[in-house]
Write an enzyme that holds these catalytic residues in place. Structure first.
Site, mmCIF file in Angstrom:
data_model
loop_
_atom_site.group_PDB
_atom_site.id
_atom_site.type_symbol
_atom_site.label_atom_id
_atom_site.label_comp_id
_atom_site.label_asym_id
_atom_site.label_seq_id
_atom_site.Cartn_x
_atom_site.Cartn_y
_atom_site.Cartn_z
ATOM 1 N N GLY A 195 -8.254 0.992 -5.646
ATOM 2 C CA GLY A 195 -7.307 0.545 -4.634
ATOM 3 C C GLY A 195 -6.463 -0.585 -5.185
ATOM 4 O O GLY A 195 -6.495 -0.897 -6.381
ATOM 5 N N GLY A 227 -4.600 -4.536 -3.905
ATOM 6 C CA GLY A 227 -4.314 -5.566 -2.921
ATOM 7 C C GLY A 227 -3.241 -6.502 -3.421
ATOM 8 O O GLY A 227 -2.519 -6.210 -4.382
ATOM 9 N N GLY A 282 -3.728 -7.472 -7.152
ATOM 10 C CA GLY A 282 -3.423 -6.425 -8.115
ATOM 11 C C GLY A 282 -4.370 -5.261 -7.939
ATOM 12 O O GLY A 282 -5.150 -5.206 -6.993
ATOM 13 N N VAL A 322 -7.536 -2.583 -8.480
ATOM 14 C CA VAL A 322 -8.975 -2.691 -8.731
ATOM 15 C C VAL A 322 -9.451 -1.367 -9.311
ATOM 16 O O VAL A 322 -9.123 -0.292 -8.792
ATOM 17 C CB VAL A 322 -9.749 -3.005 -7.438
ATOM 18 C CG1 VAL A 322 -11.244 -3.143 -7.724
ATOM 19 C CG2 VAL A 322 -9.217 -4.281 -6.804
ATOM 20 N N ASP A 374 -9.767 -15.628 5.035
ATOM 21 C CA ASP A 374 -9.237 -14.253 5.081
ATOM 22 C C ASP A 374 -10.372 -13.262 5.320
ATOM 23 O O ASP A 374 -10.457 -12.226 4.675
ATOM 24 C CB ASP A 374 -8.505 -13.918 3.785
ATOM 25 C CG ASP A 374 -7.587 -12.699 3.948
ATOM 26 O OD1 ASP A 374 -7.222 -12.388 5.099
ATOM 27 O OD2 ASP A 374 -7.245 -12.074 2.938
#
Length: 884
Positions: free
Chosen positions: A521, A523, A526, A528, A685
């Site tokens: 994925g 985010g 950057g 993963v 977060d």
């Protein structure tokens, strides 16, 4: 005269009523009393529920019952000491009793007969397969209800048994497959799902053994094959590697030529059952006495690769990795167009014909796989693997071979003479080796797919068109990244962290040079990637994007912060790499991914993180940008289509017990951050996509790029730059930039309510009030209708009190005023309490006011519009939920 006639009629009516009452009384007196385990011809079982059979050890009961939501009556067997009632066998699935009267009786010839109040026969076991002089029907402690000769205890065999006619459940000792009866006939035994929880009528899904070729377990949907477990290889079924060595010793399998049976291990007293659900899912459950609930050990189907022959003939499916369908070496897609659109059902064709006459053919090994469909294969159990190879080479029609038994090395021989279908390649070192026959010209080349070639053409064209613009931009970014990268390295060295530094070459090898096939994925930091170091250490590699504006700060924050943290509910940072302009973090790999995907579904998460521009932006794109985006859009659309199927399957993973354990695990992780670690840490977060799940579904908090360390006396702070994810941020943080441990508590409360409901906070759940999730649950709480809030995928096996407790705790955590919210020690105390939930404080209104929402939207809009203005007094960064 009329008066006398009337009197006679009344007398007759009264006599008939008394006679009927007397008969019912006699039937009751001479019926089975509760606790007996045996039914005899003179003692029937009554429908009124006053009589049941109970097995000698007290494990099972047999009697009449009503399914949940139905008034119909059925004869069934259920666990005696388990609540809610768990039924494992039903006699009259197709013919319920709809009247107030009825009974189950045993004839003198040994036939079981179920009749209603009109003496109509609704169900019968039929004539037994052997003659009996004094029959009895006995309920045994393994759940089997059997007819046998009185006094024999079944030692001479059963004339009839419920194990031969299962419903939707397979119990230990019950076979699937074919059994030869004593009268010489063959009986095929399968389990069949019910139509629904309230209607036990047989549904379309059947789970059983296909005896063709090398026998395999299948799920059928009607007449169509739906899922395949593959053949037994001596240690597990080829398509069920999770049960390697039979579920860690909890159970063992006995597999014969025409049947398969499972037993509890000698050391295990656990209650186990395979159950076929109306949704088409089969699962293995174990009863946890300590939790008083069923725990799912395994289930199928669970992903796209479990869809039968999803990649067609001569193709194989790869779990997790996209694209999932790949042609075998030496084969190419039958339809390149469909293949590029991720439709692999057409399969692949051989590139070079086999040359059997000249003997130049050879074999390529495909490792860690689920063997192809063996319905039309040939099995020679006595051959060695070398003999199997020779057998295949000497047969011009042979396409592949494999070992049939791997319990002691590789022995036995399976050969295929048809196309190879329904192959899955596993990511871990499980599965078997398959030897695929190829022509000499294809042995040293991988012509598995021309998808790469087509993508390379598009990429090359895109690069050529955009090289001038991108080169200037890349040079500027390179200079900026180099300077900031040097600062990061210097800061890292100054902190003298006890954190391993990985060599870039090692990471490249582990991720196949950051292959897109290993990408999990992406985010704000950057992409993963999934990787593997050594034999068995799997890792997650977070690589700082070259164009990331926030990633460098996050990198520094994580390297200097999370390395100091050690807790079972925090993701573990294994090391980092700061080499050749690369900034890389290496974490432990979490096999079950992030909570958001399991909770909200693949489609929702992927759509939320979609990079698609709107129509206005697209109309003003340059040709270069459009060409570059076109590939991404194509992959995105295809992924959405493929993952749409998985939403329904993934929803069933999170039963209540799993969700509760996740809630408690997150709470323990936050308690450590806020109170027990060397530093007081505010995550800032906390959200569903930042909760990762390990192989045991234990939660681990991740992504500390936005976290802040507090001093010993600090309790709150103010920031000019608000960062986080809208929907999880507390009101005081959004409005005033004030954050504290209570900010994380608010995010935790949102998470709790999302976990219970299976829905995101960001959404409208009551149109007339324009309520988000918090507003919706608050209205339900005030109206005492909170159970309407619970995710339907949780099922029925959960404690309402426990759910209500968690809802109340979630509402306490999302109260509008920070001072009203509990701290994490108090949250954990409330979660572990078993007292009356009325003793918990009453929650006040959450931070969801329409006025506040309106002001928040205005504030967000203003902040975002001024994001590039250096003179702006406040800035806000909103993080979208990203798929992993």
């Amino acid at each position: 005269m009329r008066r006398g006639l009337s009197h006679d009629v009344d007398s007759c009516s009264s006599s008939a009523a008394l006679l009927l009452l007397l008969l019912l009384l006699l039937a009751t007196l001479f019926s089975i009393s509760g606790g007996a385990d045996t039914l005899t011809p003179d003692l029937p079982l009554l429908v009124d529920g006053s009589t049941t059979l109970t097995s000698a050890g007290g494990t099972f009961q047999l009697g009449f019952f009503n399914p949940s939501g139905s008034t119909n009556r059925y004869v069934g067997i259920w666990y005696n000491r388990i609540s809610p009632q768990t039924v494992v066998w039903i006699a009259n699935r197709r013919s319920p009793i709809t009247t107030r009267f009825g009974n189950l009786s045993l004839t003198t010839t040994g036939a079981l007969v179920l009749t209603d109040g009109n003496s109509s026969i609704l169900w019968t076991s039929g004539a037994p397969d052997s003659s009996l002089s004094n029959p009895v029907a006995q309920l045994f402690d393994d759940g089997n209800f059997a007819v046998h000769e009185s006094g024999s205890g079944g030692s001479d065999g059963f004339a009839w048994q419920s194990f031969d006619f299962p419903t939707d459940t397979q119990l230990p000792g019950m076979i699937l497959g074919r059994r030869r009866l004593r009268n010489g006939t063959d009986l095929d035994i399968n389990i069949t799902a019910s139509t629904s929880d309230s209607d036990p009528t047989p549904g379309p899904f059947v789970y059983g053994l296909d005896l063709r070729g090398d026998p395999q377990l299948f799920i059928w949907s009607g007449t169509e094959q739906y899922w395949r477990a593959g053949p037994w290889n001596g240690r597990w079924f080829s398509g069920v590697p999770e049960m390697v060595d039979t579920a860690n010793g909890l159970l063992r399998f006995d597999v014969g030529p025409n049947q398969t049976t499972y037993f509890r291990s000698d050391q295990s007293s656990a209650l186990l059952r395979f159950v076929m659900h109306s949704s088409g899912t089969v699962e293995l459950n174990v009863w946890l006495e300590s939790r008083q609930s069923w725990n799912r050990i395994w289930y199928a189907p669970k992903d796209l690769c479990d869809s039968l022959s999803s990649c067609g003939p001569n193709g194989y499916c790869r779990q997790i990795i996209t694209p999932q369908c790949v042609c075998l070496q030496g084969f190419h897609p039958r339809s390149p167009t469909n293949w590029r659109l991720r439709d692999g059902t057409g399969g692949c064709l051989r590139t070079t014909p086999l040359d059997c006459r000249n003997g130049t053919d050879g074999f390529v090994i495909l490792r860690n796989i689920k063997l192809p469909d063996t319905s039309r294969s040939m099995v020679s159990a006595s051959l060695s693997l070398d003999q199997c190879r020779s057998l295949c080479l000497n047969n011009c029609n042979c396409t592949a071979y494999a070992a049939s038994n791997i319990s002691d090395g590789s022995n036995g021989c399976i050969t295929w003479t048809t196309s190879l279908t329904d192959i899955t390649v596993y990511q871990s070192s499980v599965g078997q080796d398959l030897y695929v026959r190829l022509a000499a010209a294809d042995l040293d080349s991988d012509t598995s797919s021309d998808r790469r070639q087509n993508h390379f053409v598009v990429i090359i064209v895109t690069l050529v068109v955009s090289i001038v613009v991108l080169s200037c931009l890349a040079f500027c970014l390179w200079r900026r990244m180099k300077k900031r990268g040097a600062d990061i390295i210097e800061a890292t060295e100054e902190n003298d962290l006890d954190l391993p530094l990985f060599d870039l070459g090692t990471i490249r090898n582990a991720t196949f040079n950051f292959s897109s096939q290993n990408k999990l994925g992406e985010g704000g930091f950057g992409p993963v990637y999934r990787g593997k170091i050594g034999e068995d250490q799997e890792i997650a590699v977070k690589r700082l994007s070259k164009t990331s504006t926030q990633g460098l700060n996050e990198f520094k924050n994580e390297v200097t912060l999370i390395a100091k943290l050690q807790h079972r509910n925090l993701v573990r940072l294994l090391g980092c790499c700061v080499q050749e302009e690369e900034r890389i973090l290496v974490y432990e790999y979490m096999p079950n991914g992030s909570l958001d995907i399991l909770l909200f579904g693949y489609l929702e998460v992927i759509t939320a993180s979609s990079p698609f521009p709107d129509k206005k932006e697209r109309s003003s794109m340059s040709l270069t940008t459009f060409l570059a985006l076109d590939i991404q859009e194509l992959d995105q659309i295809i992924n959405l289509l493929l993952l749409f199927y998985l939403d329904e399957v993934k929803g069933t993973i999170l039963d209540w017990r799993t969700r509760y354990n996740i809630i408690v695990g997150i709470a323990r992780g936050l308690l450590y951050l806020h109170h027990d670690s060397r530093f007081r840490i505010i995550h800032r977060d906390l959200k569903a996509s930042n909760i990762l799940l390990d192989k045991d579904m234990d939660p681990k908090i991740s992504d500390f790029g936005m976290a802040r360390i507090f001093g010993g006396d600090e309790s709150e702070a103010n920031t000019r730059r608000v960062v986080g994810t809208y929907g999880y941020m507390s009101p005081e943080y959004i409005m005033d930039g004030i954050f504290s441990i209570k900010s994380d508590v608010f995010s935790f409360g949102v998470l709790v309510l999302e976990i219970i409901s299976g829905k995101k906070n960001r959404g409208v759940y009551h149109g007339s009030h324009n309520s988000n999730l918090l507003g919706h649950i608050w209205n339900l709480w005030k109206e005492s209708q909170c159970m309407d809030f619970v995710d339907k995928n949780i099922g029925h096996s959960f404690s309402e009190i426990e759910v209500l407790r968690c809802i109340k705790i979630g509402l306490l955590c999302v109260q509008d005023r920070a001072e009203d919210r509990p701290t994490m020690p108090l949250v954990l105390t409330m979660l572990s309490s078993t007292g009356d939930i009325a003793l918990l404080p009453e929650p006040k209104q959450p931070g969801f006011f329409s006025k506040r929402d309106l002001m928040s939207e205005i504030y967000l809009s203003s902040s975002m519009s001024n994001h590039q203005d250096s003179s702006a007094s406040n800035q806000i960064t909103i993080t979208n939920i990203e798929g992993r």
